[in-house]
Structure formats: structure tokens, C-alpha cells
Design an enzyme around this catalytic site. Structure first.
Site, PDB file in Angstrom:
ATOM      1  N   GLU A  16      54.303  52.336   5.311  1.00 59.08           N
ATOM      2  CA  GLU A  16      55.353  53.371   5.303  1.00 59.08           C
ATOM      3  C   GLU A  16      56.197  53.282   6.572  1.00 59.08           C
ATOM      4  OE1 GLU A  16      56.284  54.594   2.342  1.00 59.08           O
ATOM      5  OE2 GLU A  16      54.293  55.480   2.122  1.00 59.08           O
ATOM      6  N   HIS A  17      57.497  53.376   6.390  1.00 56.52           N
ATOM      7  CA  HIS A  17      58.473  53.285   7.494  1.00 56.52           C
ATOM      8  C   HIS A  17      58.388  51.925   8.191  1.00 56.52           C
ATOM      9  CE1 HIS A  17      60.126  57.375   7.323  1.00 56.52           C
ATOM     10  NE2 HIS A  17      58.928  57.694   6.840  1.00 56.52           N
ATOM     11  N   THR A  18      57.949  50.937   7.451  1.00 55.65           N
ATOM     12  CA  THR A  18      57.912  49.573   7.979  1.00 55.65           C
ATOM     13  C   THR A  18      59.090  48.750   7.467  1.00 55.65           C
ATOM     14  OG1 THR A  18      56.403  49.132   6.157  1.00 55.65           O
ATOM     15  CG2 THR A  18      55.402  49.389   8.319  1.00 55.65           C
ATOM     16  N   ASP A  19      59.701  49.174   6.343  1.00 56.62           N
ATOM     17  CA  ASP A  19      60.697  48.284   5.729  1.00 56.62           C
ATOM     18  C   ASP A  19      61.956  48.128   6.572  1.00 56.62           C
ATOM     19  OD1 ASP A  19      61.570  50.886   5.073  1.00 56.62           O
ATOM     20  OD2 ASP A  19      62.057  50.393   2.990  1.00 56.62           O
ATOM     21  N   GLY A 104      59.812  62.238  -3.076  1.00 61.36           N
ATOM     22  CA  GLY A 104      59.375  61.010  -2.410  1.00 61.36           C
ATOM     23  C   GLY A 104      58.956  59.928  -3.387  1.00 61.36           C
ATOM     24  N   LEU A 105      59.381  60.056  -4.654  1.00 63.07           N
ATOM     25  CA  LEU A 105      59.041  59.024  -5.650  1.00 63.07           C
ATOM     26  C   LEU A 105      60.258  58.156  -5.961  1.00 63.07           C
ATOM     27  CD1 LEU A 105      56.789  61.066  -8.120  1.00 63.07           C
ATOM     28  CD2 LEU A 105      56.105  59.615  -6.202  1.00 63.07           C
ATOM     29  N   SER A 107      63.542  58.859  -6.707  1.00 66.99           N
ATOM     30  CA  SER A 107      64.450  59.138  -7.829  1.00 66.99           C
ATOM     31  C   SER A 107      65.846  58.597  -7.525  1.00 66.99           C
ATOM     32  CB  SER A 107      64.519  60.646  -8.084  1.00 66.99           C
ATOM     33  OG  SER A 107      64.996  61.316  -6.933  1.00 66.99           O
ATOM     34  N   ASP A 152      62.547  50.717  -1.807  1.00 68.47           N
ATOM     35  CA  ASP A 152      62.644  51.488  -3.050  1.00 68.47           C
ATOM     36  C   ASP A 152      63.520  50.779  -4.083  1.00 68.47           C
ATOM     37  OD1 ASP A 152      61.254  53.213  -1.465  1.00 68.47           O
ATOM     38  OD2 ASP A 152      62.814  54.741  -1.353  1.00 68.47           O
TER      39      ASP A 152
HETATM   40  C1  GAF Z   1      62.155  56.101   1.955  1.00 66.51           C
HETATM   41  C2  GAF Z   1      63.119  54.928   2.173  1.00 66.51           C
HETATM   42  F1  GAF Z   1      64.103  54.937   1.228  1.00 66.51           F
HETATM   43  C3  GAF Z   1      62.391  53.594   2.180  1.00 66.51           C
HETATM   44  O1  GAF Z   1      63.294  52.568   2.517  1.00 66.51           O
HETATM   45  C4  GAF Z   1      61.205  53.612   3.139  1.00 66.51           C
HETATM   46  O2  GAF Z   1      61.643  53.517   4.481  1.00 66.51           O
HETATM   47  C5  GAF Z   1      60.352  54.853   2.926  1.00 66.51           C
HETATM   48  O3  GAF Z   1      61.119  56.058   2.930  1.00 66.51           O
HETATM   49  C6  GAF Z   1      59.286  54.995   3.974  1.00 66.51           C
HETATM   50  O4  GAF Z   1      58.399  53.930   3.901  1.00 66.51           O
HETATM   51  O5  GAF Z   1      61.601  56.050   0.675  1.00 66.51           O
END
Ligand code: GAF
Length: 365
Positions: A16-19, A104-105, A107, A152
Site C-alpha cells: 500500500e502506498h508503494t505504487d 477504497g475499492l 470505483s 488501480d
Molecule cells: C489509491 C491510489 F489510487 C493507488 O494508486 C494507491 O496508491 C493506493 O491508494 C494505495 O496503495 O487507491
């Protein structure tokens, strides 16, 4: 000629928050989706309907400041695709979705990708799914104001039934990991969402960038937190605010957790995957500070049930959903147990259901 396009929401198993730090993620496209029913128009207007809301925009009249409504997800993708050389026509677009918004899915990615795919298809263009994902990500930056990563949109485009995707967001090299039989991913919706989620998200990203700035002054080959070892970070700790240090520590340790989780999932070691999920949640709670009391309560509730390997928040945070990795025979009892415990602690009713790993965007009619 009317056509129907479908793009899924997602959960993220870990990463999470790595992309947006060039790191590793492990999303799964889920069996909840947005459908866009689209009929071409011979003007360059998009006439979009969702429930009772109807909005008309022209592809030839792009406002300098986007208006902040849901139509910007569609208009934004159309404008970016055209800017990249794909001339589009107008369309009547009917949107329906069973991906809950603000949970947080993802949409928003499901909406962008279904509409973007449809606009390209109606105009007769060949579709490069990764290019579509990037166009949708840029639309979100420019038209919605969230400086999101690519996870996403990428999984909404490329999702594969029965699999999680271990993605290196720097190289975009995918590794498909089958979800072992006998295990389910339970989605637990806290039914709460902070109003300041977008601001909080962009602040976290800015903190990560501030950390990279300090770290790159010591080691110029560092381009993103992906390139940082924990030892680099510890050595630079005194040069950055404690908040920035903790944000970076989350990302650096989370990348390592994703790599370990991929190995554990591939070898069927669900106990190890679950333990890494729990570590990830704690890091997001204590270092990245994107969980909420409701989400923490959901995770604690899940971890108190028999048959649960692990649980964590999923997505950007600030409310929304947690996920639990559970033994299939225990899934119904875990759902009931989590619901009960969550209600006892918060007085709220969580929406809980198992998800089925599903395919990415397609034309379905
Ligand atoms: C949201 C963001 F859109 C994703 O890019 C990602 O950073 C995520 O938060 C956290 O992992 O969904």
C-alpha cells in the site's frame, strides 16, 4: 449500435502506498464492477447518466478548471486519450456500478477504465490496455486532483480470474499468482470515509518525495523510495522530520513485505502471507497514519476470529475497507463474527462479503 463495457473494482492484498514510489503491489480485480452502456453520437458530446444524475459535456470545450463532479473521470480520460492521438466521437453513456464509492475499492478506476475502453472501442481504435491505464491515471491527476499511482487502473485493465497480480510498478513486469483453493478474501467495509482523503493522500505522497530528496543528496542513484534500503534511511534519519522518516519507513518495509508475500503465496504458505498482512496494517497505522479507528477495529475484529490468516486495510486508507484472508469453510462465521464485534465497538454495521478474483475490463455486450 449500443455496446456494454465492464471494468472491475479491486482489493489490494498487500503493498500500500508503494505504487507512486516505484515499488511493488499485489492487487486483485474483484467481482464488483462498473458497466458503461454506450451508444455513439455524431456530435462530440458525452451525455452521461448515473442513477438520476445526467451530465452533458463536449469534447471540444474543455474547461481550464475541472468541475469536481463524477463526469470528470470520463471527460478526463477522453481528453487525455485524444491528447495522445486517439480521436474519439461523442456517446450516450449509462453508468451502473456495484462497486461502492468512497470505500477504497477503486470505483473511480472502474469508471475511468470502463468509459475509456468504450470510447476507444466505439471509435474503432486498437486498445493497448497499459496505455489506457496510464491515460486513466493521468486523468485522475489532472481532472480529479489525486496524484495516484498506477495500481488501480492497471488491475482494472489487466485483472485475471483466480489470480492476484504481483506488479513491479517501475518496470510494469507482472507476475500472476494463483489464489490457492480453500481460501477466501473477505471484504469488510467500515462504511466510513474521511472527507479529506484526497488531501491526506497527496500529503503522504509529498512526504515520500521529501524523503527521496534528502536520501538522493547522500546517494544520487536514488530516484524513488524503491531504491532505498532501510540502512540508507536510518543513516539519513537525523536529516529529515520524524514524520517524513516514518512515511519512508513504511514504504521501504512495505516493499520488502510484498516481495516476501509473493514468495509465500506462491508456495502456499498462507500463515506467512497473513502475518505479513498484519505487519503491513500496523505500519500503515503507526508510520503512514492512514488508518482510522473504524478500520483498526475491523482488523482487530477479524484477527480475533478462528480461521483468519491475516487482515489489513486495503486501498488508500482514511476509512473504507479492510480485507481478511480466511479459510473458506470459516468465511461465513468470520463475516458474522466481524460484524458483531465491529458493531459492539463502533455501533456501526459493516458490510462484509467474500470476493472472487476476476478478469479486467472487457466488452460484455
Ligand atoms: C489509491 C491510489 F489510487 C493507488 O494508486 C494507491 O496508491 C493506493 O491508494 C494505495 O496503495 O487507491
Amino acid at each position: 449500435m449500443t455496446r456494454v463495457y465492464r471494468a472491475p473494482g479491486r482489493v489490494n492484498l498487500i503493498g500500500e502506498h508503494t505504487d507512486y514510489n516505484d515499488g511493488f503491489v499485489m492487487p486483485i480485480a474483484i467481482d464488483r464492477a462498473t458497466t458503461a452502456t454506450m451508444t455513439p453520437r455524431d456530435d462530440r458530446r458525452i451525455v452521461a447518466r448515473s442513477g438520476r444524475a445526467a451530465v452533458t459535456v463536449s469534447l471540444d470545450d474543455v474547461p481550464a478548471r475541472p468541475g469536481g463532479s463524477w463526469i470528470e473521470y470520463i471527460r478526463g480520460v477522453a481528453v487525455i486519450l485524444e491528447r495522445r492521438g486517439h480521436r474519439l466521437g461523442g456517446a450516450d453513456v449509462e453508468i451502473e456500478s456495484d462497486v461502492p464509492t468512497g470505500a477504497g475499492l477503486s470505483s473511480s478506476a472502474a469508471l475511468e477504465v470502463s468509459a475509456g475502453f468504450g470510447l476507444l472501442d466505439l471509435a474503432g481504435h486498437a486498445i493497448d490496455l497499459t496505455e489506457l491505464a496510464r491515460a486513466c491515471q493521468l486523468a485522475e491527476h489532472e481532472f480529479v486532483g489525486t496524484r495516484c499511482g498506477l495500481m488501480d487502473q492497471f488491475i482494472a485493465c489487466h485483472g485475471r480470474a483466480g489470480h492476484a497480480l504481483m506488479l513491479d510498478t517501475r518496470t510494469l513486469e507482472p507476475e500472476w499468482l494463483p489464489i490457492p483453493s480453500g481460501v477466501r478474501v473477505l471484504v469488510c467495509n467500515s462504511m466510513t470515509r474521511h472527507a479529506h482523503a484526497t488531501g491526506g493522500y497527496n500529503e503522504r505522497r509529498a512526504d515520500c518525495e521529501a524523503g527521496v530528496h534528502v536520501l538522493a543528496a547522500r546517494r544520487p542513484e536514488i530516484r524513488a523510495l524503491r531504491d532505498v534500503l532501510l540502512a540508507d534511511l536510518e543513516a539519513a534519519r537525523a536529516d529529515m522530520p520524524d514524520r517524513v522518516y516514518r512515511r519512508c519507513r513504511h514504504v521501504v518495509t512495505e516493499n520488502a513485505r510484498v516481495l516476501r508475500a509473493a514468495g509465500a503465496l506462491a508456495s502456499g504458505d498462507l500463515e506467512a502471507v497473513g502475518a505479513l498482512m498484519v505487519e503491513s496494517h500496523r505500519s500503515l497505522r503507526d508510520d503512514f497514519e492512514v488508518t482510522t479507528p473504524g478500520i483498526d477495529a475491523l482488523v482487530d475484529a477479524a484477527l480475533g476470529c478462528d480461521g483468519v490468516y491475516g487482515a489489513r486495510m486495503t486501498g488508500g486508507g482514511f476509512g473504507g475497507c479492510a480485507i481478511a484472508l480466511v479459510d473458506e469453510p470459516s468465511a461465513a462465521a468470520v463475516a458474522a463474527g466481524v460484524q458483531q464485534r465491529y458493531r459492539d465497538v463502533t455501533g456501526l454495521r459493516a458490510d462484509i462479503y467474500p470476493c472472487t478474483p476476476s478478469a479486467g475490463v472487457s466488452r460484455i455486450g
